[in-house]
Design an enzyme around this catalytic site. Sequence first.
Site, PDB file in Angstrom:
ATOM      1  N   MET A 289       0.976   3.861   1.572  1.00 21.15           N
ATOM      2  CA  MET A 289       0.586   2.607   2.222  1.00 21.15           C
ATOM      3  C   MET A 289       1.585   2.328   3.328  1.00 21.15           C
ATOM      4  SD  MET A 289      -0.482   0.643  -1.239  1.00 21.15           S
ATOM      5  CE  MET A 289       0.457   1.816  -2.190  1.00 21.15           C
TER       6      MET A 289
ATOM      7  N   ASP B 214      -8.421   2.508  -7.279  1.00 21.40           N
ATOM      8  CA  ASP B 214      -7.074   1.942  -7.458  1.00 21.40           C
ATOM      9  C   ASP B 214      -7.106   0.432  -7.242  1.00 21.40           C
ATOM     10  OD1 ASP B 214      -4.345   1.400  -7.429  1.00 21.40           O
ATOM     11  OD2 ASP B 214      -3.910   2.582  -5.635  1.00 21.40           O
TER      12      ASP B 214
ATOM     13  N   SER C 164       0.177   4.082 -12.465  1.00 19.75           N
ATOM     14  CA  SER C 164       0.961   3.753 -11.268  1.00 19.75           C
ATOM     15  C   SER C 164       2.315   3.213 -11.698  1.00 19.75           C
ATOM     16  CB  SER C 164       0.241   2.691 -10.438  1.00 19.75           C
ATOM     17  OG  SER C 164       1.165   2.115  -9.530  1.00 19.75           O
TER      18      SER C 164
ATOM     19  N   MET D 282       5.257   2.047  -0.034  1.00 24.77           N
ATOM     20  CA  MET D 282       4.938   0.888   0.823  1.00 24.77           C
ATOM     21  C   MET D 282       6.060   0.676   1.828  1.00 24.77           C
ATOM     22  SD  MET D 282       3.458  -1.827  -1.931  1.00 24.77           S
ATOM     23  CE  MET D 282       2.359  -1.358  -3.269  1.00 24.77           C
TER      24      MET D 282
ATOM     25  N   ASP E  84       3.267   4.688  -5.494  1.00 25.57           N
ATOM     26  CA  ASP E  84       2.880   3.823  -4.378  1.00 25.57           C
ATOM     27  C   ASP E  84       4.006   3.686  -3.370  1.00 25.57           C
ATOM     28  OD1 ASP E  84       0.170   2.887  -5.076  1.00 25.57           O
ATOM     29  OD2 ASP E  84       1.161   2.118  -6.872  1.00 25.57           O
TER      30      ASP E  84
ATOM     31  N   MET F 240      -9.937   1.627  -2.626  1.00 21.55           N
ATOM     32  CA  MET F 240      -9.099   0.506  -3.063  1.00 21.55           C
ATOM     33  C   MET F 240     -10.000  -0.615  -3.570  1.00 21.55           C
ATOM     34  SD  MET F 240      -6.007   1.444  -2.754  1.00 21.55           S
ATOM     35  CE  MET F 240      -5.356  -0.126  -3.375  1.00 21.55           C
TER      36      MET F 240
ATOM     37  N   HIS G 114       0.494   7.803  -2.922  1.00 20.53           N
ATOM     38  CA  HIS G 114      -0.374   6.886  -2.183  1.00 20.53           C
ATOM     39  C   HIS G 114       0.451   6.251  -1.065  1.00 20.53           C
ATOM     40  CE1 HIS G 114      -2.991   2.960  -2.455  1.00 20.53           C
ATOM     41  NE2 HIS G 114      -3.094   3.558  -1.291  1.00 20.53           N
TER      42      HIS G 114
ATOM     43  N   HIS H  32       0.877   8.290 -10.402  1.00 21.65           N
ATOM     44  CA  HIS H  32       0.539   7.681  -9.108  1.00 21.65           C
ATOM     45  C   HIS H  32       1.770   6.948  -8.563  1.00 21.65           C
ATOM     46  CE1 HIS H  32      -2.410   5.883  -6.264  1.00 21.65           C
ATOM     47  NE2 HIS H  32      -1.687   4.766  -6.380  1.00 21.65           N
TER      48      HIS H  32
HETATM   49  C1  DX5 Z   1      -1.675  -1.575  -5.065  1.00 21.24           C
HETATM   50  C2  DX5 Z   1      -1.301  -0.178  -5.486  1.00 21.24           C
HETATM   51  C3  DX5 Z   1      -1.738   0.126  -6.859  1.00 21.24           C
HETATM   52  C4  DX5 Z   1      -1.134  -0.755  -7.919  1.00 21.24           C
HETATM   53  C5  DX5 Z   1      -2.200  -1.017  -8.897  1.00 21.24           C
HETATM   54  O1  DX5 Z   1      -1.473  -1.735  -3.737  1.00 21.24           O
HETATM   55  O2  DX5 Z   1      -1.872   0.783  -4.628  1.00 21.24           O
HETATM   56  O3  DX5 Z   1      -1.567   1.512  -7.191  1.00 21.24           O
HETATM   57  O4  DX5 Z   1      -0.030  -0.201  -8.577  1.00 21.24           O
HETATM   58  O5  DX5 Z   1      -1.786  -1.951  -9.813  1.00 21.24           O
HETATM   59  P1  DX5 Z   1      -2.793  -2.593 -10.867  1.00 21.24           P
HETATM   60  O6  DX5 Z   1      -3.378  -1.434 -11.640  1.00 21.24           O
HETATM   61  O7  DX5 Z   1      -1.956  -3.484 -11.687  1.00 21.24           O
HETATM   62  O8  DX5 Z   1      -3.866  -3.312 -10.088  1.00 21.24           O
HETATM   63 ZN    ZN Z   2      -1.849   2.917  -5.332  1.00 14.13          ZN
END
Ligand code: DX5
Ligand code: ZN
Length: 227
Positions: free
Chosen positions: A71, A178, A11, A40, A38, A140, A69, A36
Amino acid sequence: MTSRSIKIAPSILSADFSRLGEQVREAEHGGADYIHVDIMDGHFVPSLTFGPQVVRSIRQWTRLPLDIHMMVSTPQQFTSEMVDAGADLITVHVEAPIHLHRVVNEIKSSGVRVGVALNPATPVLAIEDILPDLDQVLIMSVNPGYASQQFIEASVAKIAKVKKMLDQTGLPIELEVDGGIGPVTAKKVVEAGAQVLVAGSAVYDTNLDVAKAITLIRNSAVGKSES
Ligand code: DX5
Ligand code: ZN
C-alpha cells in the site's frame, strides 16, 4: 468444496509486534497458507508500517509464502528489496503506479509471483488489460490503511464479477480478498469466488488462540459448522 481448497492468509498487522516471529510461527502451526504482510507508506494510505527489514526478519520464522501487500505510492522503489528480503508474492495497487504494466513485469521478471489490488471504488475493468500478466488479483473489501474495519458488503458482487473475468481468461489467477474477513464474511466471499482470505483482527485480535481462529474462519468459509 474442501476446506483445503481455501487459503487463509493471516495479516500480521493485528499481531503483537513485540513477538512477531512467534506470532508468525503460531499462524503456520495453526494451518495458515500464507503470511500476509501489509506495507504502508503514510502516503498511499495514512498509516506507516514495515519495510523490507521486517520482511527479512519474518522470513527466518516461517516456511510459508510471504504475501506482500504494497500500500505504497511508488512500489517500484521497494520491489527489488522485498524480493531480496524473501517475498514470494508482491501485490501492488492498480491505483498507485502510473506505469502499472512496467512494475508488474519487473516483479515477474525478478522471479516472484505478482498480484494487483483494487480499492473498493476502483472499477474491475481497470485490471482487464493486465490480467494475463498476473498470478493473483486482490479485492479490497475495506478502504486500505487499518485493521478491524467493517466489511463493505458491495465487495461480494465485485468478487463475483472478477471471478467471472478470471474464469474467462482460463488462466490460474488466484482471487484474494482483504478487509473485514471473519467467520461470517468468509462464507459470503468464498461463495462469490474468493480463494484466498486475508484476516488480521479475526486471527490475532480475538479471545481464541491463533490456530482456533484460523480453523473457525476456514470451516465457516466452506460451510462447516464445527470449529
Ligand atoms: C488493511 C490491510 C489488511 C488488514 C486487514 O488495509 O490491507 O490486510 O490487516 O485487517 P482486518 O482483517 O482486521 O480487516
Ligand atoms: Zn492487506
